[in-house]
Design a protein around this motif. Structure first.
Motif, PDB file in Angstrom:
ATOM      1  N   ILE A  52      -7.591   2.173 -12.672  1.00 51.67           N
ATOM      2  CA  ILE A  52      -6.361   1.917 -11.912  1.00 51.67           C
ATOM      3  C   ILE A  52      -5.570   0.790 -12.564  1.00 51.67           C
ATOM      4  O   ILE A  52      -4.346   0.859 -12.697  1.00 51.67           O
ATOM      5  CB  ILE A  52      -6.705   1.570 -10.442  1.00 51.67           C
ATOM      6  N   TYR A  53      -6.273  -0.250 -12.986  1.00 47.75           N
ATOM      7  CA  TYR A  53      -5.607  -1.387 -13.622  1.00 47.75           C
ATOM      8  C   TYR A  53      -4.909  -0.959 -14.918  1.00 47.75           C
ATOM      9  O   TYR A  53      -3.735  -1.285 -15.138  1.00 47.75           O
ATOM     10  CB  TYR A  53      -6.631  -2.482 -13.908  1.00 47.75           C
ATOM     11  N   ALA A  95       2.440   1.636  -3.429  1.00 44.95           N
ATOM     12  CA  ALA A  95       1.500   2.075  -4.453  1.00 44.95           C
ATOM     13  C   ALA A  95       1.218   3.566  -4.362  1.00 44.95           C
ATOM     14  O   ALA A  95       1.010   4.234  -5.386  1.00 44.95           O
ATOM     15  CB  ALA A  95       0.198   1.280  -4.340  1.00 44.95           C
ATOM     16  N   VAL A 136      -9.424  -1.014   0.452  1.00 44.47           N
ATOM     17  CA  VAL A 136      -8.363  -1.131  -0.552  1.00 44.47           C
ATOM     18  C   VAL A 136      -8.804  -2.130  -1.615  1.00 44.47           C
ATOM     19  O   VAL A 136      -9.276  -3.227  -1.300  1.00 44.47           O
ATOM     20  CB  VAL A 136      -7.042  -1.587   0.090  1.00 44.47           C
ATOM     21  N   SER A 137      -8.648  -1.758  -2.866  1.00 41.39           N
ATOM     22  CA  SER A 137      -9.055  -2.634  -3.958  1.00 41.39           C
ATOM     23  C   SER A 137      -8.000  -3.695  -4.222  1.00 41.39           C
ATOM     24  O   SER A 137      -6.815  -3.532  -3.901  1.00 41.39           O
ATOM     25  CB  SER A 137      -9.285  -1.821  -5.227  1.00 41.39           C
ATOM     26  N   LEU A 146       0.835  -1.197   0.000  1.00 39.74           N
ATOM     27  CA  LEU A 146       0.000   0.000   0.000  1.00 39.74           C
ATOM     28  C   LEU A 146       0.874   1.254   0.000  1.00 39.74           C
ATOM     29  O   LEU A 146       0.614   2.207  -0.756  1.00 39.74           O
ATOM     30  CB  LEU A 146      -0.917  -0.015   1.218  1.00 39.74           C
ATOM     31  N   ALA A 168      -6.597   5.599  -6.969  1.00 36.79           N
ATOM     32  CA  ALA A 168      -6.744   4.731  -5.801  1.00 36.79           C
ATOM     33  C   ALA A 168      -7.041   5.532  -4.544  1.00 36.79           C
ATOM     34  O   ALA A 168      -7.791   5.085  -3.666  1.00 36.79           O
ATOM     35  CB  ALA A 168      -5.475   3.904  -5.614  1.00 36.79           C
ATOM     36  N   ALA A 226      -2.433   6.136 -11.319  1.00 37.93           N
ATOM     37  CA  ALA A 226      -3.047   5.008 -10.622  1.00 37.93           C
ATOM     38  C   ALA A 226      -3.191   5.298  -9.133  1.00 37.93           C
ATOM     39  O   ALA A 226      -4.222   4.999  -8.522  1.00 37.93           O
ATOM     40  CB  ALA A 226      -2.215   3.744 -10.844  1.00 37.93           C
ATOM     41  N   ALA A 227      -2.163   5.901  -8.534  1.00 36.98           N
ATOM     42  CA  ALA A 227      -2.228   6.242  -7.111  1.00 36.98           C
ATOM     43  C   ALA A 227      -3.290   7.302  -6.841  1.00 36.98           C
ATOM     44  O   ALA A 227      -3.976   7.258  -5.805  1.00 36.98           O
ATOM     45  CB  ALA A 227      -0.861   6.721  -6.633  1.00 36.98           C
ATOM     46  N   GLU A 257     -11.764   1.251 -10.594  1.00 32.24           N
ATOM     47  CA  GLU A 257     -10.994   0.018 -10.470  1.00 32.24           C
ATOM     48  C   GLU A 257     -10.326  -0.359 -11.790  1.00 32.24           C
ATOM     49  O   GLU A 257      -9.143  -0.697 -11.840  1.00 32.24           O
ATOM     50  CB  GLU A 257     -11.917  -1.110  -9.989  1.00 32.24           C
ATOM     51  N   SER A 269     -10.241   4.774  -2.308  1.00 31.73           N
ATOM     52  CA  SER A 269     -10.132   4.365  -0.905  1.00 31.73           C
ATOM     53  C   SER A 269     -10.823   5.359   0.028  1.00 31.73           C
ATOM     54  O   SER A 269     -11.437   4.954   1.028  1.00 31.73           O
ATOM     55  CB  SER A 269      -8.651   4.230  -0.517  1.00 31.73           C
ATOM     56  N   LEU A 319      -5.261  -2.325  -6.609  1.00 34.13           N
ATOM     57  CA  LEU A 319      -4.228  -1.517  -5.947  1.00 34.13           C
ATOM     58  C   LEU A 319      -3.249  -2.405  -5.193  1.00 34.13           C
ATOM     59  O   LEU A 319      -2.033  -2.181  -5.246  1.00 34.13           O
ATOM     60  CB  LEU A 319      -4.884  -0.516  -4.997  1.00 34.13           C
TER      61      LEU A 319
END
Length: 549
Positions: free
Chosen positions: A237-238, A40, A398-399, A37, A254, A250-251, A234, A258, A402
């Motif tokens: 982010i991927y 990321a 948290v996904s 975490l 995320a 991406a962060a 989601e 979150s 992530l």
């Protein structure tokens, strides 16, 4: 005496070793959660939050789309789940037991399998799509691959969560207040909105927030259904972290995701507290009287159950049907060819073996972590401290994407151990809830008496606490086993070299348009998840006349 003493010393040493191992596994899980975490989110510290106009507008657009699909899916789940809860809690009719059993579907049937079922039923070549095409005269209807298709799939997939939450409360509501209101001249509508609905509101809110979180973290449905005019956080982010290597973006995504999930969990905790307070005032703790469906209700109930059959049951059955049919001369006929081809693949057996090994390891780590956390909450040093009550909630914000990206950024080359640690870091709170609910029921005077009579403190744990929590431990372990089996997101993000799980193997078959083989593989995967969930749920079963849990 010497032999007896040496035997007691050996038992004490083994007990201490087990406790030490569990504590080490607990810290391993905490580290496995914290380090990925932190890694990321590290780009936000070094590069800062994207402040360009284009970046902010794009983040706002993706976030807005995610809120829209999650809110619309939750609304549909409420529209289906509330009438279903009323039928389960207050009426008797043929199929009531089957309807109540649907509560386990979102917990034990993976989203990947359900997505395959909807493709078989409502895809371009699906059974329902062909029927609607014949009725409307159009060649094909774009039902599934759109925003409304995503909402339909997620809403019907998650409505049993609403049904279970509300039916459990509805079946225990004391009818004395409503009966008194009727004697004073209040109509049925007024009784419902002014009395019953108020008592049900905490359960409705709790179920709705749970569904919202699940839909907000939607990944596999969006990924399989392809272009729908937008993307969720989601999936964004991927793509940003895995495909484009844009770790700062991406962060940023995320962080928004979150923060939203943490807010939703805070509201969920408030709703559960309100439900507990309300239960102490207005619930009587015994089942309500079940009445048969009335004559005027029969047509509405028939239509409602028909809708559930078409949009919920048919996709599940279509997975099995697709695996048992083959197209011959433009017609679909019964065939075992898909199963023959699947069983001829060596990669299928490797994937099945990998799935069972990873699930067993994840289940063991989750159970050990949850057990240590539950024991910590019983110690005087940690009892009542908000931090240790909050720790189990953090992984829920948290996904999987992530966590997978964080693991990948820490160790570039994926390894099965990473998959086990990532799953454990995210899934152990589900085992914790099962174990903690059992451990909270242990009377303090029992453990105090056992501590006084036992020669050592470890005896209290192994002779009193663990036997008391046996059902919760088995239930939590089985639940985490099923979740690990059904996970396709982390294996996809981590992409461990030559290490496919059955869920990832099924996803790749579907992605290569081999739907019959994917359906056969999905049937095996679904059977593994259902069996694990059924075995764990058997240890923690509640009588039906107390509602569904």
């Amino acid at each position: 005496m010497t032999i007896h003493g040496s035997r007691a010393g050996l038992i004490h040493a083994l007990q201490s070793a087990c406790i030490l191992l569990a504590v080490l596994l607990f810290f391993l899980t905490i580290i496995s959660f914290a380090l990925p975490l932190a890694k990321a989110f590290m780009p936000l510290i070094s590069d800062g939050f994207p402040a360009s106009r284009y970046g902010i507008s794009r983040l706002a657009r993706i976030t807005g789309y995610t809120f829209q699909e999650a809110a619309a899916s939750t609304l549909l789940a409420l529209l289906i789940g509330l009438p279903a809860a009323f039928l389960v809690a207050r009426r008797t009719f043929p199929g009531r037991r089957l309807l109540s059993s649907f509560a386990a579907i979102p917990l034990c049937v993976p989203p990947l399998i359900v997505a395959l079922g909807y493709i078989s039923s409502f895809g371009m070549a699906g059974y329902a799509n062909k029927l609607l095409s014949l009725m409307t005269g159009r060649e094909s209807l774009n039902i599934l691959y759109s925003f409304r298709g995503l909402v339909m799939t997620q809403g019907f997939y998650n409505f049993p969560i609403i049904m279970a939450s509300v039916a459990n409360a509805w079946s225990q509501i004391d009818s004395d207040q409503a009966d008194s209101a009727r004697l004073l001249g209040a109509g049925e509508a007024r009784c419902f909105f002014n009395i019953t609905l108020i008592q049900l509101l905490p359960s409705i809110i709790s179920g709705a927030i749970t569904v919202f979180i699940y839909c907000f973290f939607s990944f596999m449905f969006v990924l399989l259904f392809g272009a729908m005019g937008g993307t969720t956080l989601e999936v964004a982010i991927y793509h940003a972290g895995r495909s484009q290597m844009q770790f700062t973006e991406a962060a940023s995504l995320a962080l928004l995701e979150s923060a939203t999930a943490l807010t939703a969990l805070f509201l969920l905790a408030k709703a559960e507290d309100a439900a507990r307070r309300l239960k102490g005032l207005s619930f009587r703790g015994k089942s309500a009287t079940l009445l048969p469906v009335g004559t005027r209700e029969t047509p509405l109930v028939a239509v409602f159950l028909g809708v559930i059959a078409v949009f919920f049951v048919m996709p599940l059955l279509s997975i099995i049907i697709s695996s048992l049919t083959a197209r011959t001369g433009g017609r679909k006929l019964f065939s075992l060819e898909a199963w023959r081809q699947l069983l001829a693949m060596r990669s299928f057996y490797h994937s099945l073996r990998n799935t069972l090994l990873v699930a067993a390891a994840t289940s063991l780590l989750c159970t050990a972590t949850a057990l240590v956390q539950s024991l910590l909450l019983r110690l005087p040093l940690f009892k009542g401290r908000a931090f240790f009550r909050t720790v189990p909630l953090l992984p829920l914000t948290v996904s999987s994407v992530l966590m997978g990206l964080g693991m990948t950024m820490l160790v570039r080359r994926g390894h099965p151990v990473q998959l086990v640690l990532a799953q454990t870091a995210l899934y152990w709170p589900f085992a914790f809830r099962q174990i903690q609910s059992c451990m909270a029921k242990i009377p303090e005077n029992v453990t105090d008496a056992a501590a006084t009579l036992s020669p050592c403190r470890t005896d209290v744990l192994f002779r009193v606490i663990l036997p008391y929590c046996k059902r919760g431990i088995l239930s939590g372990a089985g639940f985490c086993f099923a979740m690990s089996c059904s996970d396709a997101t982390l294996p996809l993000v981590l992409s461990v070299y030559q290490f496919d799980t059955l869920s990832l193997f099924t996803y790749r078959l579907a992605g290569s348009y081999r739907l019959p083989q994917a359906s056969a593989s999905g049937t095996v995967l679904g059977a593994c998840c259902i069996l694990a969930f059924a075995l764990s749920n058997r240890a923690n079963r509640v009588k039906e006349n107390h509602g569904i849990s």
